[in-house]
Write an enzyme that holds these catalytic residues in place. Structure first.
Site, short mmCIF file in Angstrom:
data_model
loop_
_atom_site.label_atom_id
_atom_site.label_comp_id
_atom_site.label_asym_id
_atom_site.label_seq_id
_atom_site.Cartn_x
_atom_site.Cartn_y
_atom_site.Cartn_z
N SER A 1 0.85 -1.19 0.00
CA SER A 1 0.00 0.00 0.00
C SER A 1 0.88 1.23 0.00
CB SER A 1 -0.90 -0.01 1.24
OG SER A 1 -1.58 1.22 1.40
N TYR B 1 -2.22 -0.31 10.48
CA TYR B 1 -2.21 -0.68 9.06
C TYR B 1 -0.91 -0.22 8.40
CZ TYR B 1 -3.84 -1.10 4.21
OH TYR B 1 -3.97 -1.44 2.89
#
Length: 302
Positions: free
Chosen positions: A173, A186
């Site tokens: 990501s 995250y």
């Protein structure tokens, strides 16, 4: 080799590699043939995993699908077979459980064969501020988004090393390159995934296993449902990405042995700029690019 000669070699090679990159901006890279290759995709029961499976199937790859959601995976298989794919295998696997990863990996090797393209795609997000995140969810985020990569590499990399052939794909990501307010766990998991994939890739090169390629994918937020409630402050600069387009770009990156794929293209500039900003400026920049989370999302998968 003395210091001067080695430094000169690094400078000349750096110049050449940068020139090569500029050439490839104009001249398309040659695509490799993956027909018959065994492609394992984790998190294949929905979202990007399902879409990548469809792209790989269209290229003649043999698909091995993993997901904890059996119903979602069966739907992926149904869609693949309805479009003509015949060589599809699916296994229920909780990638956060090391013992289960190793058990199912052995089953795959017995029943299907050695995996030559491994796509670590499974992922979750809590969508909570750090102090509001229960310990159990933080642990689960790290287990799925990071530690699962360790266990799948351990399971399938030995055969790739023996054959000096394979491809390791990490769906990370942009949050693995730049810290994001409200996504501490995250971001930590994705930073770790990026560092792990890059380090193992370099380790393979250093040991002469240049037939095993690495692709690290760092997209901005994708409209798969994983980040429902999120909006981009500046959609022209950082749009919420279309899942179908992202899947196509990932597969293209694999076919051309592209090491890093950042999406959208503006992320290359933003990630580079982050490394030269002072802390206060970085905080200001974070607010400028700010992502608005309208409602908390918990345990969404890709």
């Amino acid at each position: 080799m003395n210091f001067f000669l080695e430094t000169l070699q690094v400078i000349l090679l750096s110049f050449w590699y940068n020139l090569e990159s500029l050439i490839y901006l104009v001249v398309p890279r040659k695509k490799k043939n993956i027909s018959g290759e065994l492609v394992l995709i984790t998190g294949a029961g929905s979202g990007i995993g399902r879409l990548m499976a469809q792209e790989f199937a269209a290229l003649g790859a043999v698909l091995v699908l993993w997901d904890i959601n059996e119903e979602g995976m069966k739907e992926t298989v149904r869609l693949l077979k309805s479009s003509g794919a015949s060589r599809v295998h699916h296994f229920v696997c909780d990638c956060s459980d090391k013992k289960e990863v190793y058990r199912v990996a052995e089953q795959v090797k017995r029943e299907v064969g050695d995996i030559s393209i491994l796509v670590n795609n499974a992922g979750i997000v809590t969508g909570k501020k750090f102090m509001d995140s229960p310990d159990s969810l933080i642990e689960k985020t790290m287990e799925v988004n990071t530690m699962a990569h360790f266990w799948t590499y351990k399971a399938f990399l030995p055969a790739m090393i023996a054959n000096n052939h394979g491809h390791l794909v990490s769906i990370a990501s942009s949050a693995g390159l730049i810290g994001v307010n409200g996504l501490a766990d995250y971001c930590a998991s994705k930073f770790a995934a990026v560092g792990f994939a890059e380090s193992v890739g370099l380790e393979l090169l250093a040991t002469g296993k240049d037939g095993i390629k690495t692709t690290i994918v760092c997209p901005y937020f994708i409209n798969t449902g994983m980040f429902d409630g999120c909006q981009s402050k500046w959609p022209r600069l950082l749009p919420i990405l279309n899942a179908e387009a992202v899947a196509k770009k990932i597969v293209h990156a694999v076919l051309t042995d592209q090491v890093f794929l950042l999406l959208p293209k503006s992320m290359y500039f933003i990630a580079g700029l982050k490394n030269v900003l002072q802390w206060k400026l970085a905080s200001l920049f974070d607010a400028y690019l700010g992502l608005t989370v309208k409602n908390e999302q918990c345990l969404h998968s890709k």
